[in-house]
Design a protein around this motif. Structure first.
Motif, PDB file in Angstrom:
ATOM      1  N   GLN A 118       0.810  -1.254  -0.096  1.00  0.00           N
ATOM      2  CA  GLN A 118      -0.003  -0.049   0.075  1.00  0.00           C
ATOM      3  C   GLN A 118       0.929   1.431   0.111  1.00  0.00           C
ATOM      4  OE1 GLN A 118      -3.436   0.169  -0.122  1.00  0.00           O
ATOM      5  NE2 GLN A 118      -3.275  -2.100  -0.641  1.00  0.00           N
ATOM      6  N   PRO A 119       0.328   2.482  -0.356  1.00  0.00           N
ATOM      7  CA  PRO A 119       1.203   3.674  -0.588  1.00  0.00           C
ATOM      8  C   PRO A 119       1.464   4.175   0.922  1.00  0.00           C
ATOM      9  CG  PRO A 119      -0.674   3.676  -2.226  1.00  0.00           C
ATOM     10  CD  PRO A 119      -0.857   2.704  -1.290  1.00  0.00           C
ATOM     11  N   SER A 120       2.439   4.685   1.234  1.00  0.00           N
ATOM     12  CA  SER A 120       2.772   5.463   2.315  1.00  0.00           C
ATOM     13  C   SER A 120       2.401   6.777   2.370  1.00  0.00           C
ATOM     14  CB  SER A 120       4.414   5.245   2.794  1.00  0.00           C
ATOM     15  OG  SER A 120       4.879   5.964   1.704  1.00  0.00           O
ATOM     16  N   PHE A 121       2.827   7.641   3.565  1.00  0.00           N
ATOM     17  CA  PHE A 121       2.370   9.001   3.561  1.00  0.00           C
ATOM     18  C   PHE A 121       3.824   9.722   4.084  1.00  0.00           C
ATOM     19  CE2 PHE A 121       0.619   7.665   7.702  1.00  0.00           C
ATOM     20  CZ  PHE A 121       1.199   8.516   8.703  1.00  0.00           C
ATOM     21  N   ARG A 122       3.813  10.791   3.688  1.00  0.00           N
ATOM     22  CA  ARG A 122       5.038  11.571   4.153  1.00  0.00           C
ATOM     23  C   ARG A 122       4.865  12.144   5.616  1.00  0.00           C
ATOM     24  NH1 ARG A 122       5.450  16.801   0.464  1.00  0.00           N
ATOM     25  NH2 ARG A 122       6.009  15.037  -1.094  1.00  0.00           N
ATOM     26  N   MET A 123       6.008  11.815   6.337  1.00  0.00           N
ATOM     27  CA  MET A 123       5.815  12.402   7.774  1.00  0.00           C
ATOM     28  C   MET A 123       5.958  13.765   7.853  1.00  0.00           C
ATOM     29  SD  MET A 123       7.996   9.060   9.321  1.00  0.00           S
ATOM     30  CE  MET A 123       7.704   9.580  10.992  1.00  0.00           C
TER      31      MET A 123
ATOM     32  N   ILE B  76      12.712  15.417  11.334  1.00  0.00           N
ATOM     33  CA  ILE B  76      11.785  14.922  10.269  1.00  0.00           C
ATOM     34  C   ILE B  76      11.158  16.034   9.584  1.00  0.00           C
ATOM     35  CG2 ILE B  76      10.460  13.222   9.099  1.00  0.00           C
ATOM     36  CD1 ILE B  76      11.484  11.133  11.174  1.00  0.00           C
ATOM     37  N   GLY B  77      10.798  16.860  10.575  1.00  0.00           N
ATOM     38  CA  GLY B  77       9.879  17.924  10.084  1.00  0.00           C
ATOM     39  C   GLY B  77       8.350  17.639  10.643  1.00  0.00           C
ATOM     40  N   MET B  78       8.133  16.922  11.586  1.00  0.00           N
ATOM     41  CA  MET B  78       6.566  16.632  12.093  1.00  0.00           C
ATOM     42  C   MET B  78       6.390  17.610  12.998  1.00  0.00           C
ATOM     43  SD  MET B  78       6.314  12.520  12.710  1.00  0.00           S
ATOM     44  CE  MET B  78       4.660  12.652  12.583  1.00  0.00           C
ATOM     45  N   ASN B  79       5.070  18.167  13.303  1.00  0.00           N
ATOM     46  CA  ASN B  79       4.708  18.943  14.303  1.00  0.00           C
ATOM     47  C   ASN B  79       4.652  18.076  15.441  1.00  0.00           C
ATOM     48  OD1 ASN B  79       4.268  21.305  12.534  1.00  0.00           O
ATOM     49  ND2 ASN B  79       2.649  19.986  11.583  1.00  0.00           N
ATOM     50  N   VAL B  80       4.664  18.384  16.785  1.00  0.00           N
ATOM     51  CA  VAL B  80       4.595  17.405  17.791  1.00  0.00           C
ATOM     52  C   VAL B  80       3.953  18.140  19.099  1.00  0.00           C
ATOM     53  CG1 VAL B  80       6.038  16.292  19.820  1.00  0.00           C
ATOM     54  CG2 VAL B  80       7.211  16.672  17.533  1.00  0.00           C
ATOM     55  N   THR B  81       2.796  17.338  19.251  1.00  0.00           N
ATOM     56  CA  THR B  81       2.103  17.654  20.396  1.00  0.00           C
ATOM     57  C   THR B  81       2.286  16.691  21.660  1.00  0.00           C
ATOM     58  OG1 THR B  81       0.053  16.228  19.711  1.00  0.00           O
ATOM     59  CG2 THR B  81       0.309  18.605  18.956  1.00  0.00           C
TER      60      THR B  81
ATOM     61  N   SER C 129      -7.077  12.982  18.533  1.00  0.00           N
ATOM     62  CA  SER C 129      -8.202  13.337  17.564  1.00  0.00           C
ATOM     63  C   SER C 129      -7.228  14.018  16.512  1.00  0.00           C
ATOM     64  CB  SER C 129      -9.272  14.211  17.865  1.00  0.00           C
ATOM     65  OG  SER C 129      -8.659  15.406  18.710  1.00  0.00           O
ATOM     66  N   ARG C 130      -6.168  14.574  16.912  1.00  0.00           N
ATOM     67  CA  ARG C 130      -5.303  15.476  15.954  1.00  0.00           C
ATOM     68  C   ARG C 130      -4.009  14.771  15.288  1.00  0.00           C
ATOM     69  NH1 ARG C 130      -3.383  20.998  18.705  1.00  0.00           N
ATOM     70  NH2 ARG C 130      -1.705  20.771  16.955  1.00  0.00           N
ATOM     71  N   SER C 131      -3.422  13.694  16.108  1.00  0.00           N
ATOM     72  CA  SER C 131      -2.270  13.215  15.567  1.00  0.00           C
ATOM     73  C   SER C 131      -2.460  12.025  14.384  1.00  0.00           C
ATOM     74  CB  SER C 131      -1.712  12.099  16.783  1.00  0.00           C
ATOM     75  OG  SER C 131      -1.649  13.100  18.062  1.00  0.00           O
ATOM     76  N   ASP C 132      -1.331  12.055  13.786  1.00  0.00           N
ATOM     77  CA  ASP C 132      -1.047  11.133  12.594  1.00  0.00           C
ATOM     78  C   ASP C 132      -0.517  10.023  13.019  1.00  0.00           C
ATOM     79  OD1 ASP C 132      -2.165  12.603  10.249  1.00  0.00           O
ATOM     80  OD2 ASP C 132      -0.736  14.080  10.982  1.00  0.00           O
ATOM     81  N   ILE C 133       0.596  10.003  14.063  1.00  0.00           N
ATOM     82  CA  ILE C 133       1.037   9.033  14.721  1.00  0.00           C
ATOM     83  C   ILE C 133       1.173   9.484  16.434  1.00  0.00           C
ATOM     84  CG2 ILE C 133       3.397   7.900  15.217  1.00  0.00           C
ATOM     85  CD1 ILE C 133       4.053   8.953  12.404  1.00  0.00           C
ATOM     86  N   ILE C 134       0.865   8.344  17.084  1.00  0.00           N
ATOM     87  CA  ILE C 134       0.622   8.626  18.561  1.00  0.00           C
ATOM     88  C   ILE C 134       1.888   7.525  18.914  1.00  0.00           C
ATOM     89  CG2 ILE C 134      -0.387   8.212  20.820  1.00  0.00           C
ATOM     90  CD1 ILE C 134      -3.102   8.947  19.222  1.00  0.00           C
ATOM     91  N   SER C 135       2.742   8.034  19.882  1.00  0.00           N
ATOM     92  CA  SER C 135       4.029   7.313  20.622  1.00  0.00           C
ATOM     93  C   SER C 135       3.594   7.262  21.955  1.00  0.00           C
ATOM     94  CB  SER C 135       5.244   7.900  20.164  1.00  0.00           C
ATOM     95  OG  SER C 135       6.319   6.841  20.555  1.00  0.00           O
TER      96      SER C 135
END
Length: 335
Positions: A151-156, A180-185, A211-217
């Motif tokens: 499957q296609p990926s997305f740009r972080m 990497i260029g991500m916004n961090v909450t 609700s806002r995050s594309d990735i949650i760590s």
């Protein structure tokens, strides 16, 4: 008279079990010669299994050297190990050792928790693996195909990372992902806008983070208050296709809710920690879609193992000399 001199007088040698060496790394991580001169050391390279098997394997040992969060030692198991005099656990924090202390067993821990970059790097690796579909690509090529099964990926860069628990590990992850260029909450119980800003993050509520995050760590400390902190309600707030990464503790996430969310293909996940380890062969996570799994190796670098085993040998030798070091304290070291 020290314990060591008493052993020499009685011509007795302690038996030491080095447990949980599943990667066969212990013997090459440190110099065992000083300990071999004074005790009989045996290495265990496989999981010991259920409680009865643990007792049968270890009932004749005086000293146990265990890797944190591998073999479990319940109070019932400890009560069935009457020869046990000294227990060593790797890492700066541990759980379930109070019963040993109450029984008069000397317990020591090691260093290794001071530098958390190993786990932070693994969290980043899991993110990249999930985002860029690396396991799918690897399996597709090795299976005789090429791009058609990936499957296609997305740009972080430009996406939002949510850090749940902005401590030492979370702070490193924030730095990596900002590079990497991500916004961090971020959210944690003690977070303030100032603390978040110092780590290059924006302090938000739990609801907003999900609700806002594309990735949650996930980097929370496990406690009664945080057990199953992430459940059906939190997972339902995640964006479609968002990725949940857990390199912290498995019980922080309600496992059935996670499995359901994966099977519905609403979200993705990358998981390094499990409620039962090794993960049973029939566990539903093994066959779940949209998930990258690693076998609890977040801390498992050669550098970390060297700290663990060098400190462990020092701890055992000090105990044999009658002067224990790095002793475990429930008030300071439990988690």
């Amino acid at each position: 008279m020290t314990l060591h001199s008493l052993d020499r007088q009685n011509h007795a040698r302690m038996r030491v079990a080095v447990l949980d060496d599943w990667q066969h790394i212990a013997e090459t991580s440190a110099d065992w010669s000083a300990l071999n001169d004074r005790a009989d050391v045996e290495f265990f390279h496989q999981p010991l299994g259920p409680a009865d098997d643990v007792v049968e394997a270890l009932e004749d040992f005086d000293i146990l050297l265990a890797m944190r969060e591998r073999t479990a030692f319940s109070p019932e198991i400890i009560a069935r190990l009457p020869r046990l005099k000294f227990f060593n656990m790797t890492g700066r924090r541990a759980r379930g050792l109070d019963a040993m202390v109450r029984r008069g067993i000397t317990v020591s821990i090691t260093g290794g928790g001071e530098d958390v970059k190993d786990t932070a790097e693994h969290a980043l690796a899991l993110m990249l693996s999930a985002v860029r579909r690396i396991p799918e690509g690897d399996a597709s090529i090795k299976g005789g195909s090429f791009l058609e099964n990936v499957q296609p990926s997305f740009r972080m860069a430009g996406r939002t990372l949510g850090i749940l628990g902005l401590g030492l590990i979370g702070g490193h992850v924030a730095n990596y992902c900002r590079a990497i260029g991500m916004n961090v909450t971020a959210w944690s119980r003690s977070i303030t806008p100032e603390k978040a800003a110092a780590a290059g993050a924006e302090a938000v509520s739990v609801d907003e983070l999900f609700s806002r995050s594309d990735i949650i760590s996930v980097h929370l400390v496990l406690s009664p208050e945080t057990t199953k902190f992430i459940g059906e309600s939190e997972l339902s707030r995640m964006r479609p296709g968002a990725i949940l990464v857990n390199t912290s503790r498995a019980p922080l996430i309600d496992e059935p809710s996670l499995i359901e969310a994966l099977h519905s293909r609403r979200i993705q996940a990358a998981i390094d920690v499990f409620n039962e380890e090794p993960l049973p062969v029939d566990h539903p996570l093994r066959s779940a879609p949209n998930v990258v799994l690693t076998p609890h190796v977040g801390y498992g670098t050669r550098e970390m193992y060297q700290i663990f085993y060098r400190n462990s040998i020092e701890n055992i030798l000090a105990f044999l000399d009658g002067t224990p070091i790095r002793q475990y304290s429930p008030d300071r070291h439990s988690m």
